[in-house]
Each structure stands twice: as structure tokens, then as C-alpha cells.
Design an enzyme around this catalytic site. Sequence first.
Site, PDB file in Angstrom:
ATOM      1  N   GLU A  46       0.797  -1.225   0.000  1.00 37.71           N
ATOM      2  CA  GLU A  46       0.000   0.000   0.000  1.00 37.71           C
ATOM      3  C   GLU A  46       0.837   1.286   0.000  1.00 37.71           C
ATOM      4  OE1 GLU A  46      -0.243  -2.673   1.886  1.00 37.71           O
ATOM      5  OE2 GLU A  46      -2.227  -2.971   2.732  1.00 37.71           O
ATOM      6  N   TRP A 164      17.025 -37.071 -20.646  1.00 33.44           N
ATOM      7  CA  TRP A 164      15.992 -36.161 -20.226  1.00 33.44           C
ATOM      8  C   TRP A 164      14.668 -36.777 -20.568  1.00 33.44           C
ATOM      9  CZ3 TRP A 164      17.904 -32.119 -17.643  1.00 33.44           C
ATOM     10  CH2 TRP A 164      19.215 -31.729 -17.917  1.00 33.44           C
ATOM     11  N   LEU A 198      19.524 -27.303  -7.969  1.00 29.76           N
ATOM     12  CA  LEU A 198      18.249 -26.757  -7.483  1.00 29.76           C
ATOM     13  C   LEU A 198      18.198 -25.230  -7.496  1.00 29.76           C
ATOM     14  CD1 LEU A 198      17.488 -29.156  -4.459  1.00 29.76           C
ATOM     15  CD2 LEU A 198      16.706 -29.369  -6.830  1.00 29.76           C
ATOM     16  N   GLU A 288      10.335 -31.438  -5.367  1.00 32.56           N
ATOM     17  CA  GLU A 288      10.644 -31.986  -6.691  1.00 32.56           C
ATOM     18  C   GLU A 288      11.057 -33.455  -6.617  1.00 32.56           C
ATOM     19  OE1 GLU A 288      12.660 -29.645  -9.595  1.00 32.56           O
ATOM     20  OE2 GLU A 288      12.402 -27.789  -8.469  1.00 32.56           O
ATOM     21  N   GLY A 290      12.482 -37.096  -4.478  1.00 36.71           N
ATOM     22  CA  GLY A 290      12.123 -38.199  -5.336  1.00 36.71           C
ATOM     23  C   GLY A 290      10.880 -38.946  -4.877  1.00 36.71           C
TER      24      GLY A 290
END
Length: 356
Positions: A46, A164, A198, A288, A290
Site C-alpha cells: 500500500e 531427459w 536446485l 521436486e 524423489g
Amino acid sequence: MALALALGRRGQGRTWPNPAVGCVIVREGRIVGRGWTAPGGRPHAEPQALAQAGAAARGATAYVSLEPCAHHGQTPPCSETLINAGIARVVAPLQDSDPRVAGHGFAMLRAAGVSVTTGVMADEAAHDHAGFFLRTEQGRPFVTLKLASSLDGRIATATGESQWITGPEARRAVHAMRARHDAVMVGGGTARADDPSLTVRKIGTTHQPVRVVVSRRLDLPLMSRLAMTAPDAPLWLAHGTDADPALHEAWEGIGAKLIACNLSGRQLDIGSVLHALGAEGLTRVLCEGGGALAASLLAADLVDELVIFSAGMAIGAEGLPSIGAMGLARLDEAPRFERVEVRAVGADILHRWRRA
Ligand code: AOF
Ligand code: ZN
């Protein structure tokens, strides 16, 4: 209000322990000021929007994505700042859950003759601020579980080959998700197998969320990307009270923050881990994997949102499952989720689910 919410979301991942709030000031149908909670949680939204509006704030309406605060912290209460600027009307979706503020901000505004409208886009705001509400009300952060797997839910072949599975667009989307969370969390097995850093890359931001590794014994490689990047982004290790003191010391020497958590049987108690992260101020955590950590979060009903990237590829039952054993006996014990989004991302599919 939609704009105020969108501005507020710009702060997600970097205002913790404070909520990421947005504010739009409108005078005679024109936007005269915009603001959102600054990195670190202050200044609040604000006063920044009011500073832009200047004298135009007099008689204007302020759309704020959360009840303006009422307490004297390191800055004066936003409700008082709105009153002093001559704001005539405040529109907000929801009451703040911080006991120093809850209801007092609206009361302060009304007492000063400001007209207050609440409930506007309340569902959207409840979702945007879910992490802040969970932390203030239950002591734990909001948990997003992200999984990227083959069509049959595998994250690696039996030999451990995992790069990948999803394409570059999906991986880039993951970096954007990381940036909107206070912390990224993985289990020790993933840290050992994948040697991840990460960190947030590829999306042109310098902001780095906290990296959390959940490892009962702290048996993580000291020669690893996580250790080497310790100066670049915070590294927190959630470990069992029975971890080796020598390992504890070694990781502390590298610059990691160590957080002792309770055990439940032979495993770290995941509820205790999340409460410890909440106590450190985290409001939004992206897990993420495992498979073991994903399964324990799901089994404990601690996943608030699931984000799955599915690749057009089949690996088969010998492959490593994205979700490990959950010990369920019956279907009605399985946690259920409601679909909120399905979208193509590059060659892959993203599906998003929220706790039913
Ligand atoms: C607002 N606008 O942009 C935010 C608010 O530690 P402090 O003094 O900064 O106060 C933190 C509290 O302020 C936080 O718990 C929440 O109640 C409120 N956050 N309020 O008016 C904002 N971020
Ligand atoms: Zn405030």
C-alpha cells in the site's frame, strides 16, 4: 482486484514470511498507483502504491489483495497510511490471518469513515495467500509437489538413467515455478542420484529460493553441486536428531543451515519437517521428488497442489516410479485431487491438481 492479485503474485517466493500483496489505486476510473510487497516482505504494497499516486490518492479507491495491516511493525500500519492519504474506499478480498491484523485493519478503516468492501475475488485470493494462511494458522507451508515423468509415471530406467524425460520447455517452466516458491525441496536419494543444484536458471532472474534437502542421516556427498553452490543460494538440510555430529559439522562448515526434525519410526517425520520449515518462515515449498519423499507427503495428506509434467514416452514397470510405496490397502485411502489445469508445454503435457 484481478490486477491487484496479479501484482501481488509478482512477489511470490521472495516476501516470506510475509504475504505477497498487491495494491492498485483508482481515481475516477484511472489507475494512479500500483504497488506490491517488496522482496524481504517490506515495504508493504500500500505505501508504495500511495507514493505513486501522491495527491491523486485523495478520494480514490484502493484495491488491496489482503486486508491492510493494523499493527505498528518496522513501518506504520498500512490502514493508517491509507487513511492519512485520504483514500475514500478500500476493496479487499479477505481478512488477514495474522492475529495482529485480523479484522483490526478493516475496523480501523471503517472507524475513520473509509468505505470498506470485502469478499471480492475471495477464492482467488485464498489460493494466492494459501501459504501465508497455512503457516499462520497451521504452522506449515503450502506444498506443491512437482513430478516430471514418462506416460507410465516413471522418472528413470532401472539402471538410473533419467536425463531427459521431459523437454526443454517443461524444464524451463520448472525454473519459473521454483522462482515463485520460497523453497525447493528434494529427498536425500535424489540429491545423491541426480547431483542437482536446485537453483533458478534460464529465466533471467537473480532471485534464488532456499534449497531444502531432507536427509535423515545427512549422508549426502560433500563434493556435489549442492555443496559447491552453497555461496550462491541458501542450503538447508532437514535431518534426524540421530544424524552423525561430524557430518553435521561438515555441512555447517560449508554454509548450510541444519534443521533437526523428529523421527517417525525409522524415517524422518515429514509433518515435523514441514513444521520446522514453517517455523523458519517458509510459506511456499516446491517438492521436486524423489519418489520416497513424494510418497510420504502424499500418504500424510500434505500435498496441496500437484503439478505433473508427462512426456510421450513409456519406460515400463522396471523403471523408477515417480511416487514410491504409500502402504495403501484400499482405494478409499488414496488421496484424491481435483483437476485445475491441463496444458501443452512444448512436447509434454502439464496437468495441475489441487487437494479435493
Ligand atoms: C499489508 N500489506 O503488503 C503485506 C502485509 O513484519 P511486518 O511489520 O512487515 O508485518 C508483517 C505482517 O503484515 C504480515 O504477517 C501480514 O499480516 C501483513 N502483511 N500487510 O498491509 C502488505 N505484506
Ligand atoms: Zn501493511
